[in-house]
Design an enzyme around this catalytic site. Structure first.
Site, short mmCIF file in Angstrom:
data_model
loop_
_atom_site.label_atom_id
_atom_site.label_comp_id
_atom_site.label_asym_id
_atom_site.label_seq_id
_atom_site.Cartn_x
_atom_site.Cartn_y
_atom_site.Cartn_z
N MET A 208 -4.38 -3.59 -4.91
CA MET A 208 -5.54 -3.44 -5.81
C MET A 208 -5.61 -2.01 -6.35
O MET A 208 -6.41 -1.73 -7.24
CB MET A 208 -6.83 -3.83 -5.09
CG MET A 208 -6.90 -5.32 -4.76
SD MET A 208 -6.54 -6.38 -6.17
CE MET A 208 -7.98 -6.04 -7.17
N GLY A 209 -4.78 -1.13 -5.81
CA GLY A 209 -4.71 0.23 -6.35
C GLY A 209 -3.44 0.42 -7.17
O GLY A 209 -3.05 1.55 -7.47
N GLU B 194 16.02 -4.65 21.26
CA GLU B 194 16.27 -5.76 22.20
C GLU B 194 15.29 -6.91 21.97
O GLU B 194 15.59 -8.07 22.27
CB GLU B 194 16.16 -5.24 23.63
CG GLU B 194 16.69 -6.20 24.67
CD GLU B 194 16.82 -5.52 26.03
OE1 GLU B 194 17.60 -4.56 26.14
OE2 GLU B 194 16.13 -5.95 26.96
N ARG C 131 -12.33 1.07 -6.14
CA ARG C 131 -11.94 0.86 -4.74
C ARG C 131 -11.47 2.16 -4.13
O ARG C 131 -11.63 2.43 -2.95
CB ARG C 131 -10.82 -0.17 -4.69
CG ARG C 131 -10.61 -0.77 -3.33
CD ARG C 131 -9.39 -1.67 -3.32
NE ARG C 131 -8.57 -1.36 -2.18
CZ ARG C 131 -8.81 -1.77 -0.96
NH1 ARG C 131 -9.83 -2.54 -0.72
NH2 ARG C 131 -8.04 -1.41 0.05
N CYS D 83 0.82 -1.20 0.00
CA CYS D 83 0.00 0.00 0.00
C CYS D 83 0.85 1.25 0.00
O CYS D 83 1.76 1.37 0.82
CB CYS D 83 -0.87 -0.05 1.25
SG CYS D 83 -1.80 1.42 1.51
#
Ligand code: IMP
Length: 423
Positions: A338-339, A415, A352, A251
């Site tokens: 999907m973009g 750590e 979308r 993304c």
């Protein structure tokens, strides 16, 4: 200013354990009426979930959401293919007793078109057999996955009232006709697949759509308490919430647009809203995006989620629809947002993202290492999540909601990883 937390910013606080990790119960809810035995969901992406991925996940007790980057006819056909599949996990692999001659095991494998077998002795799995001449790596990883999974969990398929496999399908919030068709084709849940569901047009369309379908309606993606309250005040019968904006591994939304609601914070926001309404636990939260391994799944559950959705964890498996590629001596699978340009070029799911950003890419295309069968991936996550919940002192996902997370410092992150040794 508000502070946002990612999975890496927090650690699981150890809590008093009443059971051994192997006894931790992973039964959970994907949506109001869908119970899952393994609380994992595969993303609706065209390199992650087609009917094949959805069928194997349901046979194991998890669930897949079929992507929507194809014609409505194909989407309906894919839902039907899952519903018509043999529901048993034993459709995936042959079972044999240690007394059975190898030739007879090979014969049965040949007949079923299956390349791997699990060998049982007095009810316990003791080994595997892989048939010569098949894709050895794949069948080896699948059989090993089953062997590992059987140690943690008695595989039970996810089935509906008629004994057919459960399946979810992605929808656009604006396609009421297609949603009805997928519902009629037998989809058990419809998952709204839009990058920003806290939008008045999306919400008003969903308010109408929700009245037209009998399948569970899962709404997303959402990231804030206000977003969840607005959606729930307008949409009757919301059966689940998909949360997280900008955390996905492929993304670039946060980079391109500046908008980011990391999955962990998004889960906490959704939980706040649901607790205000007395609905936490009744409307399940799906933590979507950025999950790198079982530790992140455990953190998402403690924050209040009921299931974890991933693309990245499933994209590298044989069962994903992405292309397998060889680079030098190593195998990879294609994985894309999907973009991303490639996904948008296929057109079907290009809404979308909101209209002004249609010309902007919000995802990238890349490769992830090929990891063999998804059965092995599921087995690894199941055992890691059980161990993590064991540390948290949780005996189930619902009891994990009472466990605690704590913020860690930059020094703490160093750590917390293996350090000061050479490999
Ligand atoms: P991952 O498991 O970290 O790879 O994230 C997968 C999630 O990222 C999906 O379930 C979607 O919510 C989200 N996603 C899918 N494609 C894109 C994209 O192109 N841009 C932004 N987010 C995306």
């Amino acid at each position: 200013m508000r502070e946002l937390l990612t999975f890496e910013d927090v650690a699981v606080m150890p809590g008093k354990a009443f059971v051994e990790p192997s006894e931790v119960d992973l039964t959970s809810r994907f949506s109001k009426s869908i119970e899952v035995f393994i609380p994992l969901v595969s993303s609706p992406m065209d390199t992650v979930t087609d009917w094949g991925m959805a069928a194997i996940l349901a046979r194991l007790g998890a669930i897949g959401v079929i992507h929507r980057n194809m014609s409505i006819e194909e989407r309906i056909a894919q839902v039907k293919m899952v519903k018509d599949s043999i529901p048993s996990p034993w459709a995936e692999i042959v079972r044999a007793l240690d007394k059975e001659p190898l030739a007879s095991i090979y014969y049965r494998m040949e007949e079923l078109g299956i390349g791997g077998a699990l060998i049982f002795s007095s009810g316990r799995p003791i080994g595997i057999v892989v048939k010569p001449g098949v894709d050895q790596d794949y069948w080896y990883s699948k059989a090993t996955g089953f062997l590992r999974l059987l140690r943690e969990y008695k595989p039970a398929p996810l089935v509906d009232g008629e004994g057919r496999l459960r399946v979810a399908a992605a929808i656009s919030p604006f396609e009421i006709g297609n949603a009805k068709a997928l519902d009629e084709a037998g989809a058990d849940a419809l998952v709204v697949d839009v990058a920003h569901a806290h939008n008045i047009n999306v919400i008003s369309s969903l308010a109408s759509l929700s009245k037209e379908i009998s399948a569970d309606l899962v709404i997303g993606n959402l990231g804030t308490r206000e977003g969840v309250l607005d959606v729930l005040s307008k949409v009757e019968n919301a059966a689940g919430l998909r949360v997280g904006i900008g955390s996905g591994s492929i993304c670039s939304t946060a980079e391109v647009t500046g908008a980011f609601m990391p999955t962990l914070s998004a889960v906490m926001e959704a939980r706040l809203a649901l607790e205000e309404l007395g609905l936490h636990g009744k409307i399940p939260i799906i933590a979507d995006g950025g999950i790198k391994g079982p530790g992140d799944v455990v953190k998402a559950f403690i924050a209040g989620a009921s299931t974890a959705m991933s693309g990245r964890l499933f994209a590298g498996t044989s069962e994903s629809p992405g292309l397998k590629v060889r680079v030098g001596a190593k195998l990879f699978k294609q994985y894309r947002g999907m973009g991303s340009r490639g996904a948008i070029e296929r057109r079907y799911a290009s809404d979308r993202y909101s209209a002004p950003s249609k010309s902007i890419e919000e995802g990238v295309e890349g490769l992830v290492p090929y990891v063999g069968s998804v059965v092995n991936v599921i087995a690894e996550i199941v055992s890691g999540v059980k161990a993590g919940l064991g540390y948290a002192g949780a005996t189930s996902i619902e009891s994990a909601w009472k466990a605690r997370l704590a913020k860690i410092s930059e020094a703490g992150r160093g750590e917390a990883r293996p350090h000061d040794v050479s490999f």
